[in-house]
Write an enzyme that holds these catalytic residues in place. Structure first.
Site, short mmCIF file in Angstrom:
data_model
loop_
_atom_site.label_atom_id
_atom_site.label_comp_id
_atom_site.label_asym_id
_atom_site.label_seq_id
_atom_site.Cartn_x
_atom_site.Cartn_y
_atom_site.Cartn_z
N GLY A 142 52.93 -20.11 -103.71
CA GLY A 142 53.03 -19.13 -102.75
C GLY A 142 54.06 -19.23 -101.58
O GLY A 142 54.68 -20.38 -101.54
N GLU A 184 60.18 -27.26 -100.69
CA GLU A 184 61.00 -26.15 -101.36
C GLU A 184 61.89 -25.69 -100.25
O GLU A 184 62.88 -24.72 -100.59
CB GLU A 184 59.94 -25.08 -101.59
CG GLU A 184 60.35 -23.89 -102.61
CD GLU A 184 59.21 -23.10 -103.09
OE1 GLU A 184 57.96 -23.17 -102.73
OE2 GLU A 184 59.58 -22.11 -103.84
P1 5GP Z 1 51.30 -15.51 -110.61
O1 5GP Z 1 50.71 -16.75 -110.02
O2 5GP Z 1 50.73 -14.00 -110.18
O3 5GP Z 1 51.21 -15.33 -112.13
O4 5GP Z 1 52.71 -15.66 -110.60
C1 5GP Z 1 53.52 -15.08 -109.36
C2 5GP Z 1 53.37 -15.83 -108.14
O5 5GP Z 1 53.78 -17.21 -108.41
C3 5GP Z 1 53.70 -15.61 -106.86
O6 5GP Z 1 52.88 -14.68 -106.15
C4 5GP Z 1 53.92 -16.79 -106.09
O7 5GP Z 1 52.45 -17.26 -105.57
C5 5GP Z 1 54.23 -17.93 -107.25
N1 5GP Z 1 55.63 -18.19 -107.33
C6 5GP Z 1 56.42 -17.68 -108.12
N2 5GP Z 1 57.53 -18.25 -108.17
C7 5GP Z 1 57.64 -19.00 -106.96
C8 5GP Z 1 58.45 -19.98 -106.14
O8 5GP Z 1 59.65 -19.97 -106.46
N3 5GP Z 1 57.94 -20.42 -105.12
C9 5GP Z 1 56.66 -20.27 -104.83
N4 5GP Z 1 56.38 -21.31 -103.56
N5 5GP Z 1 55.82 -19.54 -105.21
C10 5GP Z 1 56.19 -18.77 -106.41
#
Ligand code: 5GP
Length: 342
Positions: A170, A200
């Site tokens: 997140g 990050e």
């Molecule tokens: P999901 O968990 O809904 O399958 O994938 C999307 C979520 O992964 C985003 O809402 C975010 O919370 C997290 N996410 C995806 N890419 C990144 C990134 O590059 N950095 C961070 N901190 N979180 C990410």
């Protein structure tokens, strides 16, 4: 490059909703025409760059498109198949359980649907071993984090080894790791492995120090650990001492503008130290990439030959959260394929 595609690979850092391909996205968009979402809103194309903040806007759009059990099952199965087609033989998929009131999706149903997608792919003989990391979105605070840990613990015990750990992700600009520490400690105490996004963005020095006390089993990105970019030697030493593997996502970091260029990525710094580094895609859909493309980019940018790529891919096995018996099976498979490739 045919070699990178043929190379058996391990993917350890893939967010489910960020990994949805153009083809699947088109199907999802067609299912919900009233949302009026265009494909340009769900992916960043080659050569384009966005701030990390803008990337998080993209996830909001994707979440609107994947808001039912049916969407989730379809998307997860497609993502698993695509990784397999790209030569990924072991995958740890991570995703944040979500509630969607208009479709009746609950967090439990969410987790169960991802597990179901993994089971169905196995039944359909898709050539890939898939595990699930339940993700904590740091934006949602400590109570939700604790609730998610309990959910992950339940499914770790009932999913026959599919749920193996947790992710912390997140928007890194929102919330503080300090508040999430008790939940992460609880996860660790009940046997869940921890893959945490750390350093990050700059200014996460204190938080990373704190998270390293757990310590995590793997680190996502770790872009700003080094003192030259706002981290500290203490952070670098702790990561080295603990031999904590780094999940490194080249294209994601360039497109999300946390790293200036491929040449300036922190991969070679850690790689030259002999530190365990695992190349990953992060969000293959949003960042229009694939794991074989990431291997190819590492090869062309940092001058790695086929032998070096092979070793990089093989070493990722030991960084995974797979049970020992599975790791041994994977090692055997890699050894068998080696002579055909090199
Ligand atoms: P999901 O968990 O809904 O399958 O994938 C999307 C979520 O992964 C985003 O809402 C975010 O919370 C997290 N996410 C995806 N890419 C990144 C990134 O590059 N950095 C961070 N901190 N979180 C990410």
């Amino acid at each position: 490059e045919p070699f990178c595609r043929a190379l058996p690979k391990v993917e350890l850092h893939a967010h489910l909703n960020g990994s949805i391909s153009v083809a699947t996205m088109e199907r999802l968009i067609a299912r919900k025409p009233h949302l009026n979402i265009k494909h340009s809103m769900t992916a960043i194309h080659k050569g384009q760059r966005r701030t990390l903040d803008e990337c998080f806007q993209v996830f909001k759009v994707i979440h609107q498109l994947v808001d039912s059990e049916e969407d989730l099952l379809m998307a997860a199965k497609a993502v698993i198949r695509e990784f397999s087609e790209d030569g990924v033989r072991y995958l740890e998929l991570r995703s944040t359980p979500r509630v969607e009131t208009n479709t009746g999706l609950t967090k439990r149903k969410y987790v169960e649907t991802v597990i179901e997608a993994i089971r169905q792919c196995k039944q359909e003989d898709v050539d890939i071993d898939v595990r699930f990391l339940v993700a904590v979105d740091r934006r949602n605070g400590p109570e939700v984090a604790m609730e998610t840990v309990k959910l992950a613990e339940d499914y770790m015990l009932s999913s026959e080894g599919i749920v193996v750990g947790m992710d912390l992700s997140g928007d890194p600009m929102v919330g503080h790791g300090k508040d999430l520490l008790p939940a992460l400690q609880k996860a660790r105490n009940c046997g869940l492995k921890l893959a945490l996004h750390m350093s990050e963005v700059p200014c996460q020095k204190e938080e990373s120090e704190l998270l390293l006390t757990l310590p995590p089993d793997r680190i996502g990105h770790g872009t700003f650990l080094h003192p030259e970019v706002g981290g500290s030697w203490s952070l670098v030493h702790k990561v080295r001492e603990g031999n904590i593997p780094l999940e490194l996502c080249l294209t994601s970091n360039i497109m999300g503008k946390t790293v200036e260029s491929y040449e300036k990525h922190h991969f070679p710094y850690w790689y030259k130290l002999g530190h365990p580094c695992v190349l990953c895609t992060d969000d293959k859909g949003v960042f229009s990439t694939s794991l074989s493309q990431e291997y190819q980019l590492a090869a062309s940018t940092f001058g790695l030959d086929q032998e070096a790529l092979w070793i990089l891919s093989q070493q990722a096995i030991s960084c995974s959260f797979a049970p020992e018996a599975i790791k041994q099976q994977l090692e055997k498979r890699w050894a068998e394929q080696r002579s055909q490739l090199l």
